[in-house]
Design a protein around this motif. Sequence first.
Motif, mmCIF file in Angstrom:
data_model
loop_
_atom_site.group_PDB
_atom_site.id
_atom_site.type_symbol
_atom_site.label_atom_id
_atom_site.label_comp_id
_atom_site.label_asym_id
_atom_site.label_seq_id
_atom_site.Cartn_x
_atom_site.Cartn_y
_atom_site.Cartn_z
ATOM 1 N N LEU A 73 10.045 11.846 -12.362
ATOM 2 C CA LEU A 73 8.981 11.247 -11.507
ATOM 3 C C LEU A 73 9.057 11.518 -10.013
ATOM 4 O O LEU A 73 8.072 11.698 -9.525
ATOM 5 N N HIS A 74 10.158 11.541 -9.424
ATOM 6 C CA HIS A 74 10.557 11.886 -8.075
ATOM 7 C C HIS A 74 9.936 13.289 -7.833
ATOM 8 O O HIS A 74 9.223 13.595 -6.681
ATOM 9 N N ALA A 75 10.101 14.157 -8.601
ATOM 10 C CA ALA A 75 9.708 15.497 -8.559
ATOM 11 C C ALA A 75 8.246 15.651 -8.683
ATOM 12 O O ALA A 75 7.788 16.418 -7.828
ATOM 13 N N ALA A 76 7.845 14.866 -9.601
ATOM 14 C CA ALA A 76 6.274 15.018 -9.690
ATOM 15 C C ALA A 76 5.387 14.335 -8.363
ATOM 16 O O ALA A 76 4.328 14.688 -8.327
ATOM 17 N N PHE A 77 6.071 13.431 -7.499
ATOM 18 C CA PHE A 77 5.308 12.695 -6.572
ATOM 19 C C PHE A 77 5.792 13.352 -5.164
ATOM 20 O O PHE A 77 5.238 13.036 -4.114
ATOM 21 N N ILE A 78 7.008 13.880 -5.182
ATOM 22 C CA ILE A 78 7.308 14.432 -3.825
ATOM 23 C C ILE A 78 6.539 15.235 -3.099
ATOM 24 O O ILE A 78 6.454 15.383 -1.796
ATOM 25 N N PRO A 79 5.454 16.101 -3.729
ATOM 26 C CA PRO A 79 4.700 16.834 -3.106
ATOM 27 C C PRO A 79 3.742 16.205 -2.032
ATOM 28 O O PRO A 79 3.303 16.986 -0.935
ATOM 29 N N PHE A 80 3.626 14.913 -2.142
ATOM 30 C CA PHE A 80 2.546 14.223 -1.498
ATOM 31 C C PHE A 80 3.349 13.713 -0.161
ATOM 32 O O PHE A 80 2.481 13.231 0.575
ATOM 33 N N GLY A 81 4.551 13.455 -0.102
ATOM 34 C CA GLY A 81 5.210 13.195 1.140
ATOM 35 C C GLY A 81 6.643 12.461 0.634
ATOM 36 O O GLY A 81 6.923 12.433 -0.481
ATOM 37 N N LYS A 127 0.937 -1.139 0.111
ATOM 38 C CA LYS A 127 0.053 0.082 -0.042
ATOM 39 C C LYS A 127 0.826 1.328 0.113
ATOM 40 O O LYS A 127 0.375 2.320 -0.140
ATOM 41 N N THR A 128 2.340 1.336 0.161
ATOM 42 C CA THR A 128 3.106 2.392 -0.135
ATOM 43 C C THR A 128 3.605 2.595 -1.398
ATOM 44 O O THR A 128 4.088 3.377 -1.647
ATOM 45 N N THR A 129 3.595 1.686 -2.261
ATOM 46 C CA THR A 129 4.309 1.626 -3.634
ATOM 47 C C THR A 129 3.195 1.686 -4.773
ATOM 48 O O THR A 129 1.988 1.016 -4.656
ATOM 49 N N LEU A 130 3.245 2.762 -5.400
ATOM 50 C CA LEU A 130 2.221 3.338 -6.513
ATOM 51 C C LEU A 130 3.020 2.489 -7.651
ATOM 52 O O LEU A 130 4.206 2.938 -8.131
ATOM 53 N N GLU A 142 -0.365 6.865 3.957
ATOM 54 C CA GLU A 142 -1.252 7.977 3.631
ATOM 55 C C GLU A 142 -0.815 8.737 2.527
ATOM 56 O O GLU A 142 -1.657 9.286 1.776
ATOM 57 N N ASP A 143 0.492 8.951 2.398
ATOM 58 C CA ASP A 143 1.201 9.787 1.181
ATOM 59 C C ASP A 143 0.577 9.170 -0.034
ATOM 60 O O ASP A 143 0.627 9.740 -0.963
ATOM 61 N N ALA A 144 0.922 7.891 -0.081
ATOM 62 C CA ALA A 144 0.790 7.082 -1.319
ATOM 63 C C ALA A 144 -0.615 7.283 -1.680
ATOM 64 O O ALA A 144 -0.987 7.436 -2.726
ATOM 65 N N ALA A 145 -1.723 7.128 -0.648
ATOM 66 C CA ALA A 145 -3.009 7.068 -0.995
ATOM 67 C C ALA A 145 -3.417 8.707 -1.472
ATOM 68 O O ALA A 145 -4.101 8.857 -2.659
ATOM 69 N N ALA A 146 -2.672 9.353 -1.034
ATOM 70 C CA ALA A 146 -2.854 11.026 -1.525
ATOM 71 C C ALA A 146 -2.345 11.154 -2.917
ATOM 72 O O ALA A 146 -2.987 11.917 -3.748
ATOM 73 N N ALA A 147 -1.090 10.629 -2.909
ATOM 74 C CA ALA A 147 -0.718 10.816 -4.504
ATOM 75 C C ALA A 147 -1.462 10.129 -5.455
ATOM 76 O O ALA A 147 -1.624 10.496 -6.573
ATOM 77 N N MET A 148 -1.929 9.069 -5.117
ATOM 78 C CA MET A 148 -2.864 8.211 -6.133
ATOM 79 C C MET A 148 -4.081 8.992 -6.294
ATOM 80 O O MET A 148 -4.469 9.115 -7.501
ATOM 81 N N VAL A 204 -1.503 11.464 -20.253
ATOM 82 C CA VAL A 204 -2.000 11.154 -18.981
ATOM 83 C C VAL A 204 -1.605 9.697 -18.285
ATOM 84 O O VAL A 204 -1.498 8.700 -18.624
ATOM 85 N N LEU A 205 -1.638 9.883 -16.979
ATOM 86 C CA LEU A 205 -0.834 8.951 -16.024
ATOM 87 C C LEU A 205 -2.020 8.076 -15.597
ATOM 88 O O LEU A 205 -3.045 8.535 -15.361
ATOM 89 N N THR A 206 -1.536 6.951 -15.428
ATOM 90 C CA THR A 206 -2.414 5.850 -14.353
ATOM 91 C C THR A 206 -1.604 5.692 -13.209
ATOM 92 O O THR A 206 -0.503 5.048 -13.406
ATOM 93 N N VAL A 207 -2.414 5.907 -12.316
ATOM 94 C CA VAL A 207 -1.792 5.764 -10.919
ATOM 95 C C VAL A 207 -2.512 4.758 -10.010
ATOM 96 O O VAL A 207 -3.800 4.963 -9.974
ATOM 97 N N ASN A 208 -2.021 3.437 -9.805
ATOM 98 C CA ASN A 208 -2.711 2.621 -9.008
ATOM 99 C C ASN A 208 -1.562 2.017 -7.810
ATOM 100 O O ASN A 208 -0.478 2.227 -7.965
ATOM 101 N N TYR A 209 -2.084 1.234 -6.885
ATOM 102 C CA TYR A 209 -1.073 0.595 -6.054
ATOM 103 C C TYR A 209 -0.676 -0.581 -6.833
ATOM 104 O O TYR A 209 -1.241 -1.218 -7.447
ATOM 105 N N ALA A 210 0.757 -0.827 -6.688
ATOM 106 C CA ALA A 210 1.685 -1.634 -7.296
ATOM 107 C C ALA A 210 1.051 -2.862 -6.685
ATOM 108 O O ALA A 210 1.015 -3.069 -5.427
ATOM 109 N N GLN A 211 1.102 -4.014 -7.342
ATOM 110 C CA GLN A 211 1.017 -5.410 -6.842
ATOM 111 C C GLN A 211 2.133 -6.337 -7.026
ATOM 112 O O GLN A 211 2.666 -6.373 -7.993
#
Length: 170
Positions: free
Chosen positions: A23-31, A6-9, A59-65, A77-84
């Motif tokens: 990618l890091h820069a795009a997702f760092i605002p969430f945590g 649940k922490t990996t997207l 929680e940060d992963a959820a907000a980012a998703m 357009v990005l697809t963002v899901n929890y990674a399996q």
Amino acid sequence: MGTNPKTTLYVGGLEENVTEPVLHAAFIPFGDIKDVSMPLDQSTQKHRAFGFVTYLEKEDAAAAMDNMHNAELYGRVLTVNYAQPIKIKGGEQGWASQPVWADADTWFERQQQEEELQRLQVEHEATVKAAEEEGRKKLVQAREGETEDADDKMDPMAKAEAEALEENNA
């Protein structure tokens, strides 16, 4: 053991110029991000239009998703899901889009093959260099045999060595 999935997207739909720092820069605002990875295609050395972002907090992963799913990055357009996690040989061997059998062992084999190829290439270059050196020496020796004034044609180092040898033998 392994990370909480649940922490990996999973981030899909990446434009080809997107890099791990982007990618890091795009997702760092969430945590706080623990890890960013973008598997490369072995043949092209380009990523395969997807990557993974692992947060320290779920929680940060959820907000980012929530915020990044269907968002645009570099016009795509990005697809963002929890990674399996894929369970391989009883453990999480990372996130692979390839069939299970194509995974862990072959990567190491590939690395070893690449190292072996590099080693052979280095050896080959050394052999070629040695052969060239040998060829030059033979040329110099042949010239010496042809002409009486070979001393003038020898390079200064070879000349000095030859003179030193003669003095030692005298």
